[in-house]
Motif scaffolding. Structure first.
Motif, PDB file in Angstrom:
ATOM      1  N   VAL A 124       0.876  -1.183   0.000  1.00 59.12           N
ATOM      2  CA  VAL A 124       0.000   0.000   0.000  1.00 59.12           C
ATOM      3  C   VAL A 124       0.909   1.228   0.000  1.00 59.12           C
ATOM      4  CG1 VAL A 124      -1.929   1.173   1.128  1.00 59.12           C
ATOM      5  CG2 VAL A 124      -1.652  -1.307   1.407  1.00 59.12           C
ATOM      6  N   LYS A 127       1.975  11.322  -2.055  1.00 63.09           N
ATOM      7  CA  LYS A 127       1.282  12.340  -1.272  1.00 63.09           C
ATOM      8  C   LYS A 127       0.841  13.467  -2.204  1.00 63.09           C
ATOM      9  CE  LYS A 127       3.680  11.531   3.043  1.00 63.09           C
ATOM     10  NZ  LYS A 127       4.309  12.140   4.211  1.00 63.09           N
ATOM     11  N   PRO A 128      -0.341  14.018  -1.950  1.00 57.75           N
ATOM     12  CA  PRO A 128      -0.763  15.155  -2.765  1.00 57.75           C
ATOM     13  C   PRO A 128       0.217  16.322  -2.603  1.00 57.75           C
ATOM     14  CG  PRO A 128      -2.583  14.328  -1.417  1.00 57.75           C
ATOM     15  CD  PRO A 128      -1.325  13.646  -0.939  1.00 57.75           C
ATOM     16  N   ASN A 145       5.062   7.312   0.288  1.00 54.75           N
ATOM     17  CA  ASN A 145       5.266   6.442   1.446  1.00 54.75           C
ATOM     18  C   ASN A 145       4.141   5.429   1.556  1.00 54.75           C
ATOM     19  OD1 ASN A 145       3.112   7.704   2.755  1.00 54.75           O
ATOM     20  ND2 ASN A 145       4.291   8.315   4.540  1.00 54.75           N
ATOM     21  N   ILE A 149       3.302   1.052   3.121  1.00 54.13           N
ATOM     22  CA  ILE A 149       3.714  -0.158   3.838  1.00 54.13           C
ATOM     23  C   ILE A 149       3.836  -1.332   2.872  1.00 54.13           C
ATOM     24  CG2 ILE A 149       1.285  -0.600   4.495  1.00 54.13           C
ATOM     25  CD1 ILE A 149       2.429  -1.912   7.098  1.00 54.13           C
ATOM     26  N   TYR A 156       7.804   0.006   6.792  1.00 51.63           N
ATOM     27  CA  TYR A 156       7.463   1.363   6.395  1.00 51.63           C
ATOM     28  C   TYR A 156       8.375   1.745   5.225  1.00 51.63           C
ATOM     29  CZ  TYR A 156       7.132   6.421   6.333  1.00 51.63           C
ATOM     30  OH  TYR A 156       6.949   7.720   5.932  1.00 51.63           O
ATOM     31  N   GLN A 190      13.908   5.510  12.611  1.00 52.75           N
ATOM     32  CA  GLN A 190      12.752   4.791  13.158  1.00 52.75           C
ATOM     33  C   GLN A 190      12.631   3.372  12.592  1.00 52.75           C
ATOM     34  OE1 GLN A 190      10.437   5.594  15.513  1.00 52.75           O
ATOM     35  NE2 GLN A 190      11.422   7.543  15.953  1.00 52.75           N
ATOM     36  N   GLY A 191      13.582   2.992  11.720  1.00 43.18           N
ATOM     37  CA  GLY A 191      13.554   1.633  11.165  1.00 43.18           C
ATOM     38  C   GLY A 191      12.865   1.519   9.815  1.00 43.18           C
ATOM     39  N   GLY A 192      12.664   2.637   9.147  1.00 43.46           N
ATOM     40  CA  GLY A 192      11.998   2.603   7.849  1.00 43.46           C
ATOM     41  C   GLY A 192      12.941   2.240   6.715  1.00 43.46           C
ATOM     42  N   LEU A 235       8.203  14.457  16.317  1.00 38.29           N
ATOM     43  CA  LEU A 235       9.273  14.554  15.315  1.00 38.29           C
ATOM     44  C   LEU A 235      10.514  15.235  15.898  1.00 38.29           C
ATOM     45  CD1 LEU A 235      10.147  14.189  12.331  1.00 38.29           C
ATOM     46  CD2 LEU A 235       9.154  16.434  11.861  1.00 38.29           C
ATOM     47  N   ILE A 271      10.790  10.761  18.297  1.00 42.32           N
ATOM     48  CA  ILE A 271       9.934   9.695  18.819  1.00 42.32           C
ATOM     49  C   ILE A 271       9.184   9.009  17.681  1.00 42.32           C
ATOM     50  CG2 ILE A 271       7.892   9.242  20.269  1.00 42.32           C
ATOM     51  CD1 ILE A 271       8.928  11.673  22.024  1.00 42.32           C
ATOM     52  N   ALA A 272       8.756   9.761  16.712  1.00 43.71           N
ATOM     53  CA  ALA A 272       8.007   9.214  15.580  1.00 43.71           C
ATOM     54  C   ALA A 272       8.030  10.226  14.431  1.00 43.71           C
ATOM     55  CB  ALA A 272       6.563   8.922  15.977  1.00 43.71           C
ATOM     56  N   VAL A 273       7.780   9.727  13.231  1.00 46.76           N
ATOM     57  CA  VAL A 273       7.666  10.597  12.056  1.00 46.76           C
ATOM     58  C   VAL A 273       6.275  10.376  11.474  1.00 46.76           C
ATOM     59  CG1 VAL A 273       8.687  11.291   9.859  1.00 46.76           C
ATOM     60  CG2 VAL A 273      10.127  10.225  11.614  1.00 46.76           C
ATOM     61  N   HIS A 300       2.940  12.452   9.704  1.00 48.83           N
ATOM     62  CA  HIS A 300       2.480  13.700   9.086  1.00 48.83           C
ATOM     63  C   HIS A 300       1.044  13.565   8.605  1.00 48.83           C
ATOM     64  CE1 HIS A 300       6.329  15.899   8.808  1.00 48.83           C
ATOM     65  NE2 HIS A 300       6.887  14.710   8.679  1.00 48.83           N
ATOM     66  N   LYS A 325      -1.417  14.091   5.625  1.00 50.72           N
ATOM     67  CA  LYS A 325      -1.280  14.231   4.173  1.00 50.72           C
ATOM     68  C   LYS A 325      -1.989  15.501   3.734  1.00 50.72           C
ATOM     69  CE  LYS A 325      -0.966   9.345   3.129  1.00 50.72           C
ATOM     70  NZ  LYS A 325      -1.360   8.281   2.203  1.00 50.72           N
ATOM     71  N   ASN A 379      -0.283   9.334   8.305  1.00 47.13           N
ATOM     72  CA  ASN A 379       0.506   8.113   8.347  1.00 47.13           C
ATOM     73  C   ASN A 379       1.969   8.446   8.627  1.00 47.13           C
ATOM     74  OD1 ASN A 379       1.716   8.822   5.898  1.00 47.13           O
ATOM     75  ND2 ASN A 379       1.122   6.954   4.842  1.00 47.13           N
ATOM     76  N   GLY A 380       2.714   7.376   8.933  1.00 52.47           N
ATOM     77  CA  GLY A 380       4.116   7.591   9.264  1.00 52.47           C
ATOM     78  C   GLY A 380       4.711   6.359   9.908  1.00 52.47           C
ATOM     79  N   ILE A 381       5.801   6.574  10.648  1.00 51.14           N
ATOM     80  CA  ILE A 381       6.511   5.449  11.263  1.00 51.14           C
ATOM     81  C   ILE A 381       6.823   5.744  12.726  1.00 51.14           C
ATOM     82  CG2 ILE A 381       8.725   6.331  10.356  1.00 51.14           C
ATOM     83  CD1 ILE A 381       9.646   3.346  10.214  1.00 51.14           C
ATOM     84  N   LYS A 412       8.739   3.563  15.974  1.00 53.05           N
ATOM     85  CA  LYS A 412       9.446   2.360  16.449  1.00 53.05           C
ATOM     86  C   LYS A 412       9.411   1.228  15.425  1.00 53.05           C
ATOM     87  CE  LYS A 412       8.373   3.009  21.402  1.00 53.05           C
ATOM     88  NZ  LYS A 412       7.530   2.519  22.501  1.00 53.05           N
ATOM     89  N   GLY A 413       9.565   1.573  14.173  1.00 50.26           N
ATOM     90  CA  GLY A 413       9.574   0.551  13.130  1.00 50.26           C
ATOM     91  C   GLY A 413       8.193   0.165  12.629  1.00 50.26           C
ATOM     92  N   TYR A 473       4.584   0.782  10.884  1.00 56.85           N
ATOM     93  CA  TYR A 473       3.852   1.681   9.997  1.00 56.85           C
ATOM     94  C   TYR A 473       2.559   2.073  10.714  1.00 56.85           C
ATOM     95  CZ  TYR A 473       0.932   3.359   6.194  1.00 56.85           C
ATOM     96  OH  TYR A 473       0.111   4.132   5.405  1.00 56.85           O
ATOM     97  N   CYS A 475      -3.862  -1.846   4.826  1.00 56.97           N
ATOM     98  CA  CYS A 475      -2.684  -1.574   5.667  1.00 56.97           C
ATOM     99  C   CYS A 475      -2.567  -2.587   6.805  1.00 56.97           C
ATOM    100  CB  CYS A 475      -2.754  -0.149   6.221  1.00 56.97           C
ATOM    101  SG  CYS A 475      -2.538   1.117   4.941  1.00 56.97           S
ATOM    102  N   GLY A 480       0.373  -3.198   9.312  1.00 55.51           N
ATOM    103  CA  GLY A 480       0.406  -1.842   9.857  1.00 55.51           C
ATOM    104  C   GLY A 480      -0.440  -1.692  11.111  1.00 55.51           C
TER     105      GLY A 480
END
Lengths: 205, 205
Positions: free
Chosen positions: A54, A58-59, A91, A93, A98, A131-133, B48, B52-54, B56, B58, B91-93, B95-96, B98, B128, B133
């Motif tokens: 999936v 992004k727009p 982006n 999955i 990720y 983050q492991g992506g 961010l 801690i996480a990414v 966003h 959309k 969506n984002g990432i 700790k690994g 999705y 997902c 995910g």
């Protein structure tokens, strides 16, 4: 890069200036008649329809200034501007991973200019890698008819070197060495996840 | 939901009609003066900035119809329309993992109406979840001043039942039972990833 429009809608090239559009494209990629973005979108649609991954583009973000709300019909944006995105373009999955990447192309034959990347894209990919992506650049050499999944971690090295006076491009030899070639097909048009499989396998070792 | 603007830009409510904006908000969430979207964006900025996480939001997709390219200045969008997104909003990432979710709120006190979800959002979350995910709805009960991370897998059950003649809402009791409460704070404003930690822990068992 042009924006992808649903079928039936008139396409409008907003990011391409006339001078860049009028260049006669000679490679077989170009002869196939689709932009890089259209090919990635078509591949992502194939991956989605077949429950393989999936992944979406992004727009393009726009800054709204004036919006009309006509009675009994849809809102019309009357004044707006393109904003610089704070992330990469794609982006999603894939097999629990990720996935995050940007797609770029060049007409150069021996190297890929780093000016095609922006600081915010590099920063975003760094955060995602931490983050492991699985992050990479999908790089097409238009004239050579070659495409590679180039790992973000390798990209970071060249980016850092450039900031400290190093060369302003990534040699094709380095992209071949660190990257994974993407095969062209009918469905999906770009088998880029097959290259990503190799990137994931290399990451595990 | 309004669109998030960078500081210094004039906000323009495009998705909210005047009648909905004029409603006097009484809950303490509302009194804090930020929309749900603004609070999520602020929390994501905190996550961010602190690595801690990414995650966003959309951008809202728009269908471009007319774009002017004035000489020596930025392109101006002169006619465009809002398009229905094919995915969820965030969506984002983390700790690994999705992460994929949508945020919704209701003034109801006993249940959450399923009409707040669209078929394409459910379909997207199903795809997902199948890829491994972490998907959920961030549901706020405005009048109760309560918020929950409600797992997509539970949402799917209520969605399916509705399609087969079942009730058109999710009872609050079910959301409390299957979901994870989100604490409100100063920084981040919404500790929603703490609730997501619980969802991830439950998934592993």
């Amino acid at each position: 890069m042009s924006i992808h429009y649903p079928s039936g809608q008139k396409p409008l090239a907003v990011h391409e200036r006339p001078q860049s559009r009028s260049v006669a494209l000679r490679s077989s990629y170009a002869q196939r008649g689709m932009s890089l973005e259209a090919e990635i979108n078509a591949s992502n649609q194939y991956y989605l329809a077949n429950h393989i991954a999936v992944i979406h583009k992004k727009p393009t973000p726009v800054q709204l200034v004036k919006v009309d709300y006509p009675k009994r019909s849809a809102a019309v944006i009357r004044e707006a501007y393109f904003k610089q995105p704070s992330t990469t373009d794609y982006n999603g999955i894939y097999k629990g991973w990720y996935i995050d990447f940007d797609a770029k192309e060049t007409r150069n034959k021996a190297s890929f200019p780093l000016k095609n990347f922006h600081e915010h894209q590099i920063r975003h990919m760094r955060e995602c890698v931490d983050q492991g992506g699985i992050c990479f650049a999908l790089i097409r050499f238009v004239e050579l008819d070659q495409m590679y999944v180039f790992p973000a971690t390798s990209l970071f090295e060249y980016w850092q070197r450039q900031l400290h006076g190093g060369r302003k491009s990534i040699p094709l030899t380095a992209i071949i060495q660190d990257g994974y070639p993407v095969q062209y097909g009918l469905n999906p048009r770009l088998h880029y996840l097959t290259a990503v499989d190799q990137l994931i396998a290399a990451k595990k070792h």
